[in-house]
Design a protein around this motif. Structure first.
Motif, PDB file in Angstrom:
ATOM      1  N   GLU A 274       0.810  -1.227   0.000  1.00 20.58           N
ATOM      2  CA  GLU A 274       0.000   0.000   0.000  1.00 20.58           C
ATOM      3  C   GLU A 274       0.839   1.271   0.000  1.00 20.58           C
ATOM      4  O   GLU A 274       0.520   2.211  -0.755  1.00 20.58           O
ATOM      5  N   PRO A 275       1.917   1.374   0.801  1.00 21.75           N
ATOM      6  CA  PRO A 275       2.720   2.599   0.733  1.00 21.75           C
ATOM      7  C   PRO A 275       3.297   2.865  -0.653  1.00 21.75           C
ATOM      8  O   PRO A 275       3.397   4.026  -1.074  1.00 21.75           O
ATOM      9  N   GLU A 276       3.659   1.818  -1.389  1.00 24.58           N
ATOM     10  CA  GLU A 276       4.176   1.995  -2.738  1.00 24.58           C
ATOM     11  C   GLU A 276       3.116   2.625  -3.639  1.00 24.58           C
ATOM     12  O   GLU A 276       3.407   3.506  -4.454  1.00 24.58           O
ATOM     13  N   LEU A 277       1.867   2.155  -3.492  1.00 26.77           N
ATOM     14  CA  LEU A 277       0.774   2.716  -4.293  1.00 26.77           C
ATOM     15  C   LEU A 277       0.508   4.170  -3.901  1.00 26.77           C
ATOM     16  O   LEU A 277       0.259   5.024  -4.766  1.00 26.77           O
ATOM     17  N   LEU A 278       0.564   4.436  -2.600  1.00 23.50           N
ATOM     18  CA  LEU A 278       0.306   5.796  -2.117  1.00 23.50           C
ATOM     19  C   LEU A 278       1.403   6.763  -2.550  1.00 23.50           C
ATOM     20  O   LEU A 278       1.130   7.935  -2.829  1.00 23.50           O
ATOM     21  N   ILE A 279       2.645   6.284  -2.600  1.00 24.42           N
ATOM     22  CA  ILE A 279       3.749   7.132  -3.042  1.00 24.42           C
ATOM     23  C   ILE A 279       3.514   7.600  -4.476  1.00 24.42           C
ATOM     24  O   ILE A 279       3.689   8.778  -4.795  1.00 24.42           O
ATOM     25  N   ALA A 280       3.114   6.685  -5.346  1.00 22.07           N
ATOM     26  CA  ALA A 280       2.852   7.052  -6.739  1.00 22.07           C
ATOM     27  C   ALA A 280       1.690   8.036  -6.832  1.00 22.07           C
ATOM     28  O   ALA A 280       1.759   9.033  -7.555  1.00 22.07           O
ATOM     29  N   LEU A 281       0.617   7.773  -6.079  1.00 23.66           N
ATOM     30  CA  LEU A 281      -0.533   8.676  -6.097  1.00 23.66           C
ATOM     31  C   LEU A 281      -0.141  10.042  -5.543  1.00 23.66           C
ATOM     32  O   LEU A 281      -0.546  11.091  -6.077  1.00 23.66           O
ATOM     33  N   GLY A 282       0.652  10.061  -4.485  1.00 25.52           N
ATOM     34  CA  GLY A 282       1.108  11.329  -3.919  1.00 25.52           C
ATOM     35  C   GLY A 282       1.952  12.118  -4.896  1.00 25.52           C
ATOM     36  O   GLY A 282       1.899  13.355  -4.925  1.00 25.52           O
ATOM     37  N   THR A 283       2.723  11.411  -5.727  1.00 24.02           N
ATOM     38  CA  THR A 283       3.538  12.090  -6.731  1.00 24.02           C
ATOM     39  C   THR A 283       2.666  12.782  -7.766  1.00 24.02           C
ATOM     40  O   THR A 283       2.980  13.893  -8.216  1.00 24.02           O
ATOM     41  N   ILE A 284       1.585  12.135  -8.138  1.00 26.81           N
ATOM     42  CA  ILE A 284       0.644  12.752  -9.086  1.00 26.81           C
ATOM     43  C   ILE A 284       0.112  14.059  -8.505  1.00 26.81           C
ATOM     44  O   ILE A 284       0.125  15.114  -9.160  1.00 26.81           O
ATOM     45  N   TYR A 285      -0.370  13.990  -7.264  1.00 18.83           N
ATOM     46  CA  TYR A 285      -0.931  15.180  -6.636  1.00 18.83           C
ATOM     47  C   TYR A 285       0.123  16.265  -6.453  1.00 18.83           C
ATOM     48  O   TYR A 285      -0.167  17.463  -6.596  1.00 18.83           O
ATOM     49  N   ALA A 286       1.370  15.869  -6.145  1.00 17.49           N
ATOM     50  CA  ALA A 286       2.437  16.863  -5.964  1.00 17.49           C
ATOM     51  C   ALA A 286       2.734  17.570  -7.280  1.00 17.49           C
ATOM     52  O   ALA A 286       2.893  18.797  -7.311  1.00 17.49           O
ATOM     53  N   ASP A 287       2.808  16.815  -8.369  1.00 22.62           N
ATOM     54  CA  ASP A 287       3.071  17.418  -9.676  1.00 22.62           C
ATOM     55  C   ASP A 287       1.950  18.372 -10.074  1.00 22.62           C
ATOM     56  O   ASP A 287       2.180  19.369 -10.772  1.00 22.62           O
ATOM     57  N   GLN A 288       0.743  18.069  -9.631  1.00 22.72           N
ATOM     58  CA  GLN A 288      -0.408  18.907  -9.974  1.00 22.72           C
ATOM     59  C   GLN A 288      -0.620  20.045  -8.980  1.00 22.72           C
ATOM     60  O   GLN A 288      -1.487  20.890  -9.187  1.00 22.72           O
ATOM     61  N   GLY A 289       0.164  20.064  -7.901  1.00 27.87           N
ATOM     62  CA  GLY A 289       0.049  21.142  -6.919  1.00 27.87           C
ATOM     63  C   GLY A 289      -1.077  20.969  -5.918  1.00 27.87           C
ATOM     64  O   GLY A 289      -1.470  21.928  -5.255  1.00 27.87           O
ATOM     65  N   ASN A 290      -1.587  19.746  -5.777  1.00 29.08           N
ATOM     66  CA  ASN A 290      -2.673  19.468  -4.821  1.00 29.08           C
ATOM     67  C   ASN A 290      -2.046  19.045  -3.489  1.00 29.08           C
ATOM     68  O   ASN A 290      -2.043  17.871  -3.127  1.00 29.08           O
ATOM     69  N   TYR A 291      -1.531  20.015  -2.741  1.00 34.39           N
ATOM     70  CA  TYR A 291      -0.754  19.708  -1.542  1.00 34.39           C
ATOM     71  C   TYR A 291      -1.583  19.194  -0.362  1.00 34.39           C
ATOM     72  O   TYR A 291      -1.067  18.377   0.421  1.00 34.39           O
ATOM     73  N   PRO A 292      -2.836  19.599  -0.191  1.00 34.66           N
ATOM     74  CA  PRO A 292      -3.631  18.969   0.871  1.00 34.66           C
ATOM     75  C   PRO A 292      -3.720  17.454   0.707  1.00 34.66           C
ATOM     76  O   PRO A 292      -3.609  16.699   1.679  1.00 34.66           O
TER      77      PRO A 292
END
Length: 250
Positions: free
Chosen positions: A135-153
């Motif tokens: 699960e952390p591996e999946l969350l890391i990838a999803l978090g990267t998407i949001y970071a690239d898009q500027g969705n910091y919350p």
């Protein structure tokens, strides 16, 4: 920032490594399977229209072709694992596909496959211990998407979730290996301004390594905003220096 908070545990240190190393491994695999990438004149012309340096345009196009080639290989692997019923490898392959879509900036596809991988994990009969590693591996990838898009919350929500999973796993060591089910009354990770700022700062350094300078700048500026609100002067100085470095790279 890293020097100042060296004793503070932060799951962001994992984020700075896994996605970057995985993307480089996938790209390396593509290069090994095809030593020379064929580039059409028309494709070069299209990229040249967006890039001043022709050599940079050729390199960019070659890399994109390699990502597309690796994507095809992963899709074949995905079919094989589905046929064989290897749910763990199916989930990990889905996550690798997410990473490639991130690298080619196809975020809608990246999110689609990310949610599919998470759904497969939730529905699987894998042990709780195994899920706590995947699960952390999946969350890391999803978090990267949001970071690239500027969705910091959403980014911070994910980093706290990963930290929560890690805390449960660490706590399980006193109860017995494999006992990683979340116990009733287990308190979630509380918001920590310093850890949030450090998470964003480390994510920004990863974005810089991935060549996403504008995204790194935006993330670092968000980290600085958090630090200023918390009055963390020493952290401010280091992040500010990093921001100046990014400005010079634009």
């Amino acid at each position: 920032m890293i020097k100042y908070y060296i004793t503070i545990f932060s799951i962001a240190s994992v984020i700075t490594g896994i996605l970057f190393l995985t993307s480089q491994t996938l790209l390396s695999n593509s290069e090994n399977s095809e030593k020379e990438t064929q580039v059409s004149g028309q494709s070069v012309a299209n990229v040249n229209s967006q890039t001043e340096n022709p050599q940079d345009a050729n390199n960019l196009l070659a890399q994109k072709n390699q990502w597309q080639q690796q994507l095809g290989i992963l899709q074949q692997d995905l079919k094989k694992y589905r046929t064989n019923g290897n749910i763990e490898q199916e989930i990990r392959t889905l996550n690798n596909i997410v990473i490639i879509y991130i690298e080619i900036n196809d975020y809608p596809k990246a999110i689609e496959y990310s949610y599919l991988a998470q759904s497969k994990l939730n529905q699987s009969n894998l042990s709780a211990e195994k899920k706590s590693f995947i699960e952390p591996e999946l969350l890391i990838a999803l978090g990267t998407i949001y970071a690239d898009q500027g969705n910091y919350p959403q980014v911070l929500k994910i980093t706290r979730k990963i930290a929560e999973i890690q805390n449960i796993r660490i706590g399980s060591l006193t109860a017995g290996i494999g006992d990683v089910e979340q116990k009733p009354g287990k308190k979630p990770v509380q918001q920590d301004v310093r850890k949030d700022a450090q998470s964003l700062y480390l994510i920004a350094t990863t974005q810089q390594k991935r060549g996403k300078i504008r995204e790194a700048l935006r993330t670092a500026e968000e980290a600085l905003k958090i630090l200023k609100a918390g009055g963390e002067k020493e952290g401010e100085r280091e992040v500010s220096e990093f921001i100046n470095t990014l400005h010079q790279q634009l």
